[in-house]
Design an enzyme around this catalytic site. Structure first.
Site, PDB file in Angstrom:
ATOM      1  N   CYS A   1       0.832  -1.207   0.000  1.00  0.00           N
ATOM      2  CA  CYS A   1       0.000   0.000   0.000  1.00  0.00           C
ATOM      3  C   CYS A   1       0.868   1.260   0.000  1.00  0.00           C
ATOM      4  O   CYS A   1       2.029   1.237   0.403  1.00  0.00           O
ATOM      5  CB  CYS A   1      -0.900  -0.043   1.239  1.00  0.00           C
ATOM      6  SG  CYS A   1      -1.903   1.414   1.521  1.00  0.00           S
ATOM      7  N   HIS A   2       0.273   2.372  -0.412  1.00  0.00           N
ATOM      8  CA  HIS A   2       0.994   3.657  -0.433  1.00  0.00           C
ATOM      9  C   HIS A   2       1.537   4.034   0.936  1.00  0.00           C
ATOM     10  O   HIS A   2       2.585   4.663   1.026  1.00  0.00           O
ATOM     11  CB  HIS A   2       0.061   4.775  -0.911  1.00  0.00           C
ATOM     12  CG  HIS A   2      -0.368   4.602  -2.315  1.00  0.00           C
ATOM     13  ND1 HIS A   2       0.360   5.072  -3.374  1.00  0.00           N
ATOM     14  CD2 HIS A   2      -1.435   3.976  -2.838  1.00  0.00           C
ATOM     15  CE1 HIS A   2      -0.243   4.738  -4.500  1.00  0.00           C
ATOM     16  NE2 HIS A   2      -1.339   4.071  -4.194  1.00  0.00           N
ATOM     17  N   THR A   3       0.816   3.674   1.971  1.00  0.00           N
ATOM     18  CA  THR A   3       1.249   4.068   3.312  1.00  0.00           C
ATOM     19  C   THR A   3       2.576   3.393   3.671  1.00  0.00           C
ATOM     20  O   THR A   3       3.418   3.986   4.347  1.00  0.00           O
ATOM     21  CB  THR A   3       0.162   3.713   4.342  1.00  0.00           C
ATOM     22  OG1 THR A   3      -1.083   4.096   3.799  1.00  0.00           O
ATOM     23  CG2 THR A   3       0.380   4.446   5.642  1.00  0.00           C
TER      24      THR A   3
ATOM     25  N   HIS B   1       0.668  -3.765   6.312  1.00  0.00           N
ATOM     26  CA  HIS B   1      -0.523  -3.655   7.160  1.00  0.00           C
ATOM     27  C   HIS B   1      -1.768  -4.183   6.468  1.00  0.00           C
ATOM     28  O   HIS B   1      -2.868  -3.955   6.944  1.00  0.00           O
ATOM     29  CB  HIS B   1      -0.733  -2.191   7.577  1.00  0.00           C
ATOM     30  CG  HIS B   1      -0.984  -1.291   6.406  1.00  0.00           C
ATOM     31  ND1 HIS B   1       0.017  -0.857   5.589  1.00  0.00           N
ATOM     32  CD2 HIS B   1      -2.121  -0.778   5.893  1.00  0.00           C
ATOM     33  CE1 HIS B   1      -0.484  -0.116   4.626  1.00  0.00           C
ATOM     34  NE2 HIS B   1      -1.788  -0.057   4.784  1.00  0.00           N
ATOM     35  N   GLU B   2      -1.585  -4.878   5.330  1.00  0.00           N
ATOM     36  CA  GLU B   2      -2.776  -5.386   4.623  1.00  0.00           C
ATOM     37  C   GLU B   2      -2.708  -6.903   4.573  1.00  0.00           C
ATOM     38  O   GLU B   2      -2.690  -7.503   3.507  1.00  0.00           O
ATOM     39  CB  GLU B   2      -2.843  -4.801   3.208  1.00  0.00           C
ATOM     40  CG  GLU B   2      -2.930  -3.287   3.186  1.00  0.00           C
ATOM     41  CD  GLU B   2      -3.289  -2.724   1.821  1.00  0.00           C
ATOM     42  OE1 GLU B   2      -3.392  -3.485   0.845  1.00  0.00           O
ATOM     43  OE2 GLU B   2      -3.479  -1.500   1.741  1.00  0.00           O
TER      44      GLU B   2
ATOM     45  N   CYS C   1     -12.013  -2.528  20.098  1.00  0.00           N
ATOM     46  CA  CYS C   1     -11.951  -3.194  21.406  1.00  0.00           C
ATOM     47  C   CYS C   1     -13.339  -3.551  21.938  1.00  0.00           C
ATOM     48  O   CYS C   1     -13.486  -4.372  22.820  1.00  0.00           O
ATOM     49  CB  CYS C   1     -11.197  -2.318  22.415  1.00  0.00           C
ATOM     50  SG  CYS C   1     -12.166  -0.927  23.063  1.00  0.00           S
TER      51      CYS C   1
ATOM     52  N   CYS D   1     -14.349   0.754  24.519  1.00  0.00           N
ATOM     53  CA  CYS D   1     -14.042   2.175  24.742  1.00  0.00           C
ATOM     54  C   CYS D   1     -15.251   3.038  24.331  1.00  0.00           C
ATOM     55  O   CYS D   1     -16.191   2.567  23.683  1.00  0.00           O
ATOM     56  CB  CYS D   1     -12.779   2.593  23.995  1.00  0.00           C
ATOM     57  SG  CYS D   1     -13.002   2.772  22.220  1.00  0.00           S
TER      58      CYS D   1
ATOM     59  N   CYS E   1     -15.892   2.859  20.637  1.00  0.00           N
ATOM     60  CA  CYS E   1     -16.416   1.567  20.155  1.00  0.00           C
ATOM     61  C   CYS E   1     -17.890   1.399  20.523  1.00  0.00           C
ATOM     62  O   CYS E   1     -18.650   0.772  19.796  1.00  0.00           O
ATOM     63  CB  CYS E   1     -15.606   0.415  20.730  1.00  0.00           C
ATOM     64  SG  CYS E   1     -14.077   0.103  19.825  1.00  0.00           S
TER      65      CYS E   1
ATOM     66  N   CYS F   1     -11.411   3.530  17.496  1.00  0.00           N
ATOM     67  CA  CYS F   1     -11.173   2.891  18.794  1.00  0.00           C
ATOM     68  C   CYS F   1      -9.999   3.567  19.509  1.00  0.00           C
ATOM     69  O   CYS F   1      -8.977   3.876  18.900  1.00  0.00           O
ATOM     70  CB  CYS F   1     -10.868   1.413  18.576  1.00  0.00           C
ATOM     71  SG  CYS F   1     -10.426   0.524  20.081  1.00  0.00           S
TER      72      CYS F   1
ATOM     73  N   ARG G   1      -4.197   3.269  20.750  1.00  0.00           N
ATOM     74  CA  ARG G   1      -3.647   4.251  19.798  1.00  0.00           C
ATOM     75  C   ARG G   1      -2.230   4.694  20.120  1.00  0.00           C
ATOM     76  O   ARG G   1      -1.369   4.732  19.250  1.00  0.00           O
ATOM     77  CB  ARG G   1      -4.534   5.499  19.756  1.00  0.00           C
ATOM     78  CG  ARG G   1      -5.826   5.306  19.038  1.00  0.00           C
ATOM     79  CD  ARG G   1      -6.660   6.571  19.097  1.00  0.00           C
ATOM     80  NE  ARG G   1      -6.453   7.440  17.950  1.00  0.00           N
ATOM     81  CZ  ARG G   1      -6.971   7.237  16.744  1.00  0.00           C
ATOM     82  NH1 ARG G   1      -7.691   6.174  16.512  1.00  0.00           N
ATOM     83  NH2 ARG G   1      -6.762   8.072  15.759  1.00  0.00           N
TER      84      ARG G   1
ATOM     85  N   CYS H   1      -7.494  -2.644   4.152  1.00  0.00           N
ATOM     86  CA  CYS H   1      -7.208  -1.200   4.072  1.00  0.00           C
ATOM     87  C   CYS H   1      -8.066  -0.510   3.013  1.00  0.00           C
ATOM     88  O   CYS H   1      -9.211  -0.160   3.257  1.00  0.00           O
ATOM     89  CB  CYS H   1      -5.707  -1.004   3.826  1.00  0.00           C
ATOM     90  SG  CYS H   1      -5.172   0.710   3.776  1.00  0.00           S
TER      91      CYS H   1
ATOM     92  N   ARG I   1      -3.213  -3.360  -7.155  1.00  0.00           N
ATOM     93  CA  ARG I   1      -2.555  -3.915  -5.977  1.00  0.00           C
ATOM     94  C   ARG I   1      -1.577  -5.018  -6.347  1.00  0.00           C
ATOM     95  O   ARG I   1      -1.922  -5.932  -7.093  1.00  0.00           O
ATOM     96  CB  ARG I   1      -3.574  -4.536  -5.004  1.00  0.00           C
ATOM     97  CG  ARG I   1      -4.028  -3.617  -3.896  1.00  0.00           C
ATOM     98  CD  ARG I   1      -2.869  -3.247  -2.968  1.00  0.00           C
ATOM     99  NE  ARG I   1      -3.314  -2.342  -1.930  1.00  0.00           N
ATOM    100  CZ  ARG I   1      -3.376  -1.002  -2.044  1.00  0.00           C
ATOM    101  NH1 ARG I   1      -3.001  -0.408  -3.150  1.00  0.00           N
ATOM    102  NH2 ARG I   1      -3.782  -0.263  -1.024  1.00  0.00           N
TER     103      ARG I   1
END
Ligand code: NAD
Ligand code: ZN
Ligand code: ZN
Length: 368
Positions: free
Chosen positions: A40-42, A62-63, A92, A95, A98, A106, A110, A169, A362
């Site tokens: 991904c770009h991130t 992260h994917e 979670c 919280c 959530c 959430c 963090r 994502c 992708r």
């Protein structure tokens, strides 16, 4: 245990695939064996050093989609053999956010996640005793990952991994922008700016919501054709004059819903201006560069347009990602055109090159 992982050693340098150490899952954590992971770009943004909050050494990615291998103490919702999709945006279920239907942001982990730590403030990945931080709480450019239970969505084992990982994502972000954030009404006219993973997901989401007309705007004719495949009814090559053309196409009013999925603040402005007076809603999903601002004439707001931002499409991951995957399995969304390259972990840097060249939507890393 030992595993192979792609490590970001220095910003601006290629990732280095190597053997690292992964510790056992602790309380509330899960060991996942990865089968597929989107590039991904991130990931590229952090690898390049452009992200001021990035850190190294770290394992990016992260994917991910994979199978639960083992669970730590106090894990109740997952068991070995479960198929999962990783969630950079956890849920979670306890919280204040959530418990409120208005947001998916959430609050549980963090701070530590932003520092590249697991919730207890430590890392599970290391090399010769040196800690290697995790990325977006996921670190899925690796054969295995240890993640909090609250950051894993249990999905149908029938979903092929190379398609399941797309839900981690961009795809869910686009679908959710239309389904959750905008909650597009049947019969509406929509305009989607950008036809990458996020924009194409938004086009599909507008179609699933029953939109009558879906105008998609992009600079690339090939990507516009993909948008047609997802349900776009009108294709527009972007640039100056796009707002005027959308106004002309909509009897001078603009679209009921507009979506921005480019990350360009000039396009965000176009998306606001192309929204209909009275009730037009502009949903911004693109991530702008640091310090950039959105320039909007306030009169557009007084006359009834609204602007909303959307992170991960407002999707509460553990509840909604499995439901989105089920809609895909029932044939409502065609994901074949999105996976354009399949690479081994050793070819991870090639995945970045393909993305920079805008070659395909992708690249997916497949693990043997
Ligand atoms: N909000 C979130 O949670 C979230 C999640 C994932 C990605 N994003 C962001 O969403 C954005 C899109 O991500 P992506 O993966 O789809 O990116 P992408 O680069 O694949 O797609 C962007 C598209 O925008 C098009 N584009 C560029 N300039 C344009 C213009 N002037 N007019 C029309 N189209 C134009 C490009 O041709 C490209 O097809 C990025 O900013 C990304 O960081 C946000
Ligand atoms: Zn991503
Ligand atoms: Zn929460």
């Amino acid at each position: 245990m030992k595993m192979r992982a792609a490590v970001l050693e220095e910003f601006g340098e290629p990732l280095a695939v190597q053997e690292v150490e992964l510790a056992e899952p602790r309380a509330g954590e899960v060991l996942v064996r990865l089968h597929a992971c989107g590039v991904c770009h991130t990931d590229l943004y952090t690898a390049s050093g452009a992200d001021p909050s990035g850190y190294a050494p770290a394992v990016l990615g992260h994917e991910g989609a994979g199978v639960v291998e083992a669970v730590g103490p106090d894990v109740g919702s997952l068991a070995p053999g479960d198929h999962v999709v990783t969630l950079f945006s956890p849920q979670c279920r306890e919280c204040i956010h959530c418990l409120d239907p208005r947001t998916n942001l959430c609050l549980a982990i963090r701070e530590e996640q932003n520092k590249g730590h697991l919730p207890d403030g430590t890392t599970r990945i290391s090399r010769d005793g040196e800690e290697i931080r995790s990325f977006m709480g996921c670190s899925t450019f690796a054969e295995y990952t240890v993640m909090p239970e609250i950051a894993l969505a249990k999905v149908s084992p029938e979903a092929p991994f190379e398609h399941a990982c797309l839900f981690a994502c961009g795809l869910s972000t686009g679908l959710g922008a239309a389904i959750n954030t905008a909650a597009v009404r049947p019969g509406s006219t929509c305009a989607v700016f950008g036809a990458g993973m996020v924009g194409l997901g938004a086009v599909a989401g507008c179609r699933l919501q029953g939109a009558e007309r879906i105008i998609c705007v992009d600079l690339s004719p090939q990507r516009l054709e993909l948008a047609r495949g997802q349900g776009a009814t009108d294709l527009l090559e972007g640039g100056e004059g796009t707002v005027e053309r959308i106004l002309e196409m909509t009897g001078g009013f603009g679209a009921d819903y507009t979506f921005e999925a480019t990350g360009n603040v000039a396009v965000m402005r176009q998306a606001v201006e192309a929204a209909r007076m009275g009730w037009g809603l502009c949903t911004v999903a693109g991530v702008a560069g640091r310090g950039e601002t959105l320039d909007v004439v306030p009169r557009l707001l007084i006359t009834g347009r609204r602007i909303a931002g959307s992170s991960f499409g407002g999707v509460k991951g553990r509840d909604q990602v499995p439901a989105l995957v089920d809609r895909y399995l029932s044939g409502e969304i065609d994901l074949h055109p999105f996976v354009t390259h399949r690479l081994g972990l050793d070819e991870i840097n090639r995945g970045f090159e393909l993305m920079e060249a805008q070659d395909g939507i992708r690249s997916v890393i497949e693990f043997a």
